[in-house]
Design a protein around this motif. Structure first.
Motif, PDB file in Angstrom:
ATOM      1  N   GLY A 350       0.784  -1.222   0.000  1.00 21.66           N
ATOM      2  CA  GLY A 350       0.000   0.000   0.000  1.00 21.66           C
ATOM      3  C   GLY A 350       0.814   1.269   0.000  1.00 21.66           C
ATOM      4  O   GLY A 350       2.033   1.268   0.142  1.00 21.66           O
ATOM      5  N   ASP A 351       0.124   2.388  -0.208  1.00 20.08           N
ATOM      6  CA  ASP A 351       0.730   3.715  -0.142  1.00 20.08           C
ATOM      7  C   ASP A 351      -0.293   4.688   0.413  1.00 20.08           C
ATOM      8  O   ASP A 351      -1.320   4.272   0.960  1.00 20.08           O
ATOM      9  CB  ASP A 351       1.256   4.142  -1.517  1.00 20.08           C
ATOM     10  CG  ASP A 351       0.175   4.180  -2.595  1.00 20.08           C
ATOM     11  OD1 ASP A 351      -1.040   4.242  -2.229  1.00 20.08           O
ATOM     12  OD2 ASP A 351       0.515   4.149  -3.791  1.00 20.08           O
ATOM     13  N   GLN A 352      -0.016   5.985   0.286  1.00 19.00           N
ATOM     14  CA  GLN A 352      -0.898   6.991   0.885  1.00 19.00           C
ATOM     15  C   GLN A 352      -2.271   7.049   0.237  1.00 19.00           C
ATOM     16  O   GLN A 352      -3.204   7.637   0.789  1.00 19.00           O
ATOM     17  CB  GLN A 352      -0.245   8.386   0.832  1.00 19.00           C
ATOM     18  CG  GLN A 352      -0.126   9.000  -0.553  1.00 19.00           C
ATOM     19  CD  GLN A 352       1.106   8.516  -1.312  1.00 19.00           C
ATOM     20  OE1 GLN A 352       1.797   7.585  -0.860  1.00 19.00           O
ATOM     21  NE2 GLN A 352       1.399   9.154  -2.431  1.00 19.00           N
ATOM     22  N   CYS A 353      -2.427   6.415  -0.923  1.00 16.59           N
ATOM     23  CA  CYS A 353      -3.716   6.424  -1.604  1.00 16.59           C
ATOM     24  C   CYS A 353      -4.464   5.093  -1.504  1.00 16.59           C
ATOM     25  O   CYS A 353      -5.518   4.920  -2.120  1.00 16.59           O
ATOM     26  CB  CYS A 353      -3.525   6.789  -3.080  1.00 16.59           C
ATOM     27  SG  CYS A 353      -3.130   8.543  -3.362  1.00 16.59           S
ATOM     28  N   THR A 354      -3.939   4.157  -0.726  1.00 16.08           N
ATOM     29  CA  THR A 354      -4.577   2.838  -0.607  1.00 16.08           C
ATOM     30  C   THR A 354      -5.710   2.878   0.408  1.00 16.08           C
ATOM     31  O   THR A 354      -5.528   3.344   1.537  1.00 16.08           O
ATOM     32  CB  THR A 354      -3.552   1.772  -0.195  1.00 16.08           C
ATOM     33  OG1 THR A 354      -2.507   1.712  -1.161  1.00 16.08           O
ATOM     34  CG2 THR A 354      -4.208   0.406  -0.089  1.00 16.08           C
ATOM     35  N   SER A 355      -6.867   2.366   0.016  1.00 14.40           N
ATOM     36  CA  SER A 355      -7.999   2.171   0.928  1.00 14.40           C
ATOM     37  C   SER A 355      -8.155   0.665   1.131  1.00 14.40           C
ATOM     38  O   SER A 355      -8.274  -0.091   0.163  1.00 14.40           O
ATOM     39  CB  SER A 355      -9.286   2.759   0.342  1.00 14.40           C
ATOM     40  OG  SER A 355      -9.197   4.169   0.290  1.00 14.40           O
ATOM     41  N   TRP A 356      -8.179   0.240   2.379  1.00 15.39           N
ATOM     42  CA  TRP A 356      -8.103  -1.179   2.687  1.00 15.39           C
ATOM     43  C   TRP A 356      -9.448  -1.863   2.917  1.00 15.39           C
ATOM     44  O   TRP A 356      -9.495  -3.106   3.039  1.00 15.39           O
ATOM     45  CB  TRP A 356      -7.226  -1.388   3.921  1.00 15.39           C
ATOM     46  CG  TRP A 356      -5.816  -0.946   3.732  1.00 15.39           C
ATOM     47  CD1 TRP A 356      -5.231   0.183   4.206  1.00 15.39           C
ATOM     48  CD2 TRP A 356      -4.804  -1.637   2.993  1.00 15.39           C
ATOM     49  NE1 TRP A 356      -3.917   0.261   3.826  1.00 15.39           N
ATOM     50  CE2 TRP A 356      -3.629  -0.855   3.080  1.00 15.39           C
ATOM     51  CE3 TRP A 356      -4.775  -2.827   2.268  1.00 15.39           C
ATOM     52  CZ2 TRP A 356      -2.430  -1.238   2.462  1.00 15.39           C
ATOM     53  CZ3 TRP A 356      -3.587  -3.201   1.658  1.00 15.39           C
ATOM     54  CH2 TRP A 356      -2.429  -2.417   1.759  1.00 15.39           C
ATOM     55  N   GLY A 357     -10.531  -1.123   2.988  1.00 13.63           N
ATOM     56  CA  GLY A 357     -11.815  -1.702   3.390  1.00 13.63           C
ATOM     57  C   GLY A 357     -12.235  -2.956   2.644  1.00 13.63           C
ATOM     58  O   GLY A 357     -12.394  -4.034   3.233  1.00 13.63           O
ATOM     59  N   ASN A 358     -12.431  -2.856   1.351  1.00 21.86           N
ATOM     60  CA  ASN A 358     -12.916  -4.002   0.583  1.00 21.86           C
ATOM     61  C   ASN A 358     -11.825  -5.053   0.353  1.00 21.86           C
ATOM     62  O   ASN A 358     -12.115  -6.244   0.234  1.00 21.86           O
ATOM     63  CB  ASN A 358     -13.510  -3.525  -0.741  1.00 21.86           C
ATOM     64  CG  ASN A 358     -14.851  -2.844  -0.534  1.00 21.86           C
ATOM     65  OD1 ASN A 358     -15.743  -3.373   0.125  1.00 21.86           O
ATOM     66  ND2 ASN A 358     -14.997  -1.630  -1.071  1.00 21.86           N
ATOM     67  N   TRP A 359     -10.590  -4.593   0.275  1.00 18.43           N
ATOM     68  CA  TRP A 359      -9.461  -5.529   0.208  1.00 18.43           C
ATOM     69  C   TRP A 359      -9.438  -6.420   1.458  1.00 18.43           C
ATOM     70  O   TRP A 359      -9.292  -7.640   1.361  1.00 18.43           O
ATOM     71  CB  TRP A 359      -8.173  -4.727   0.087  1.00 18.43           C
ATOM     72  CG  TRP A 359      -6.889  -5.515   0.109  1.00 18.43           C
ATOM     73  CD1 TRP A 359      -6.203  -5.934   1.211  1.00 18.43           C
ATOM     74  CD2 TRP A 359      -6.127  -5.956  -1.026  1.00 18.43           C
ATOM     75  NE1 TRP A 359      -5.066  -6.599   0.849  1.00 18.43           N
ATOM     76  CE2 TRP A 359      -4.988  -6.626  -0.525  1.00 18.43           C
ATOM     77  CE3 TRP A 359      -6.281  -5.821  -2.401  1.00 18.43           C
ATOM     78  CZ2 TRP A 359      -4.020  -7.180  -1.351  1.00 18.43           C
ATOM     79  CZ3 TRP A 359      -5.306  -6.379  -3.234  1.00 18.43           C
ATOM     80  CH2 TRP A 359      -4.195  -7.048  -2.713  1.00 18.43           C
ATOM     81  N   ASN A 360      -9.610  -5.798   2.621  1.00 20.39           N
ATOM     82  CA  ASN A 360      -9.592  -6.555   3.873  1.00 20.39           C
ATOM     83  C   ASN A 360     -10.831  -7.440   4.034  1.00 20.39           C
ATOM     84  O   ASN A 360     -10.742  -8.517   4.631  1.00 20.39           O
ATOM     85  CB  ASN A 360      -9.475  -5.606   5.061  1.00 20.39           C
ATOM     86  CG  ASN A 360      -8.044  -5.112   5.256  1.00 20.39           C
ATOM     87  OD1 ASN A 360      -7.097  -5.692   4.733  1.00 20.39           O
ATOM     88  ND2 ASN A 360      -7.896  -4.016   5.993  1.00 20.39           N
ATOM     89  N   PHE A 361     -11.982  -6.972   3.539  1.00 22.24           N
ATOM     90  CA  PHE A 361     -13.175  -7.823   3.622  1.00 22.24           C
ATOM     91  C   PHE A 361     -12.921  -9.152   2.916  1.00 22.24           C
ATOM     92  O   PHE A 361     -13.163 -10.228   3.463  1.00 22.24           O
ATOM     93  CB  PHE A 361     -14.394  -7.127   3.007  1.00 22.24           C
ATOM     94  CG  PHE A 361     -15.647  -7.958   3.117  1.00 22.24           C
ATOM     95  CD1 PHE A 361     -16.498  -7.801   4.193  1.00 22.24           C
ATOM     96  CD2 PHE A 361     -15.973  -8.905   2.144  1.00 22.24           C
ATOM     97  CE1 PHE A 361     -17.652  -8.583   4.312  1.00 22.24           C
ATOM     98  CE2 PHE A 361     -17.116  -9.685   2.249  1.00 22.24           C
ATOM     99  CZ  PHE A 361     -17.953  -9.519   3.335  1.00 22.24           C
TER     100      PHE A 361
END
Length: 375
Positions: A350-361
């Protein structure tokens, strides 16, 4: 002419035989008293001189020379004993004994040198044991291998309310939450927490309805909501971990707010949660009913199955967006609930633009229950 000495009795002394056993007669020696005084003095001096020479000779044997070196034959009596010791040491038994003694001596030296270090290690171990951290649940690591932004979970999996029984949910929570410590504010761990459940009338989105209850466990709440709203209890379990880490929250990472916003429902990214939906039972019921709103009225929401849609990578508009044609309703519902997709950097930390919500789901579901998609 030599003077003849006379026996006091006037008789001529008899010849004496040699004590050497030669049989030849020896001339008789005048008695000491009959010798002239000068001769007696001379004999006495000779004996004393001989005695002194004998003493010097005795002292010189085994003594030291001018330079302190041992003379030849020194310590002759001790030499015989020394020779015996040397002979013993050269024997097989002596060699073995000497080797044993040397080994023993070296071992004692090594143990003495290492003693302080071993003592330090023991003290260090004791200190490490005394200052150990309390136990905590094993962390969950999301397995995002095979992630597909267009198809995060199959509909058949997402809406399967019979995937787990009440007892299976309780056993699962006991296992995954094992080792949990209460929060610093006294908040109970998920597996042991109890809740007051408000009554919910049957509705279009949750046709089963829920009866009011007190002292309900987390497993009871998850089971009741899954049955009332026709949703997979596994989805609810993954949702509360993806949002608040509740499955393994413990000690300092566990607080009352984790339950107040357990599913992230009615909690915008840049605002406070809606208080009417606060609390564990209300959060789960609100989230489950919302997923059915997406399903029953898809056109009212941004992401619709089978329609190309640009989905942002982050709440930060400068991070951009990417077009996704979502394959099914369950995946569309996840994007409407958490309106961001992971960027390419997610696969590399990841980086400063990564959103983890759906990836983590997707990743937590796969870690806990297996792949949420059939392909």
């Amino acid at each position: 002419m030599a003077l003849m000495s006379h026996h006091p009795s006037g008789r001529r002394p008899r010849p004496q035989r040699s004590t050497a056993g030669s049989g030849s007669p020896q001339p008789a020696r005048a008695p000491r008293s009959a010798r002239p005084a000068a001769q007696r003095g001379t004999d006495h001096a000779r004996r004393e001189d001989a005695s002194r020479r004998s003493g010097r000779a005795k002292r010189s044997r085994g003594g030291r020379g001018r330079f302190g070196l041992l003379r030849a034959g020194a310590g002759r009596g001790r030499g015989r004993r020394g020779g015996s010791v040397q002979s013993f040491l050269k024997s097989p038994i002596g060699v073995v004994l000497a080797a044993f003694l040397v080994t023993l001596l070296v071992g004692l030296i090594v143990l003495r040198a290492a003693g302080s270090s071993l003592g330090g290690l023991a003290l260090g171990w004791s200190k490490a044991t005394d200052t150990g951290t309390p136990s905590a649940p094993a962390p969950l690591v999301p397995d995002a291998s095979g992630f597909n932004a267009a198809r995060i979970i199959d509909d058949e999996v997402f809406y399967d309310s019979q995937a787990m029984t009440r007892e299976e949910i309780a056993a699962f929570l006991t296992r995954v939450n094992a080792g949990c410590q209460p929060g610093s504010d006294g908040t109970e761990c998920l597996a042991g927490a109890t809740f007051s459940v408000p009554a919910r009338q049957a509705s279009t989105f949750c046709p089963g309805g829920i009866e009011a209850a007190s002292g309900a466990s987390a497993a009871d709440v998850i089971w009741e909501v899954s049955q009332a709203c026709d949703i997979n209890p596994q989805v609810l379990l993954v949702l509360i971990h993806k949002e608040q880490g509740l499955l393994t929250a413990s000690g300092a990472s566990l607080s009352a707010r984790d339950y107040e916003a357990a599913a992230g429902y009615a909690c915008p990214d840049h605002g406070a949660c809606d208080p009417q939906w606060a609390g564990f039972p209300s959060q789960l019921y609100g989230a489950a009913s919302q997923f059915h709103r997406y399903r029953l009225d898809p056109s009212s929401y941004d992401v619709v199955a089978q329609r190309p849609t640009r989905i942002a990578y982050s709440p930060d508009g400068q991070c951009g967006s990417g077009e996704v044609t979502v394959a099914n309703q369950a995946t569309a519902g996840l994007y409407n609930y958490t309106p961001f997709q992971p960027n390419e950097a997610a696969a590399h930390g990841g980086d400063q633009c990564t959103s983890w919500g759906n990836w983590n789901f997707y990743g937590y579901f796969k870690t806990l229950f297996g792949a949420p998609t059939s392909a």
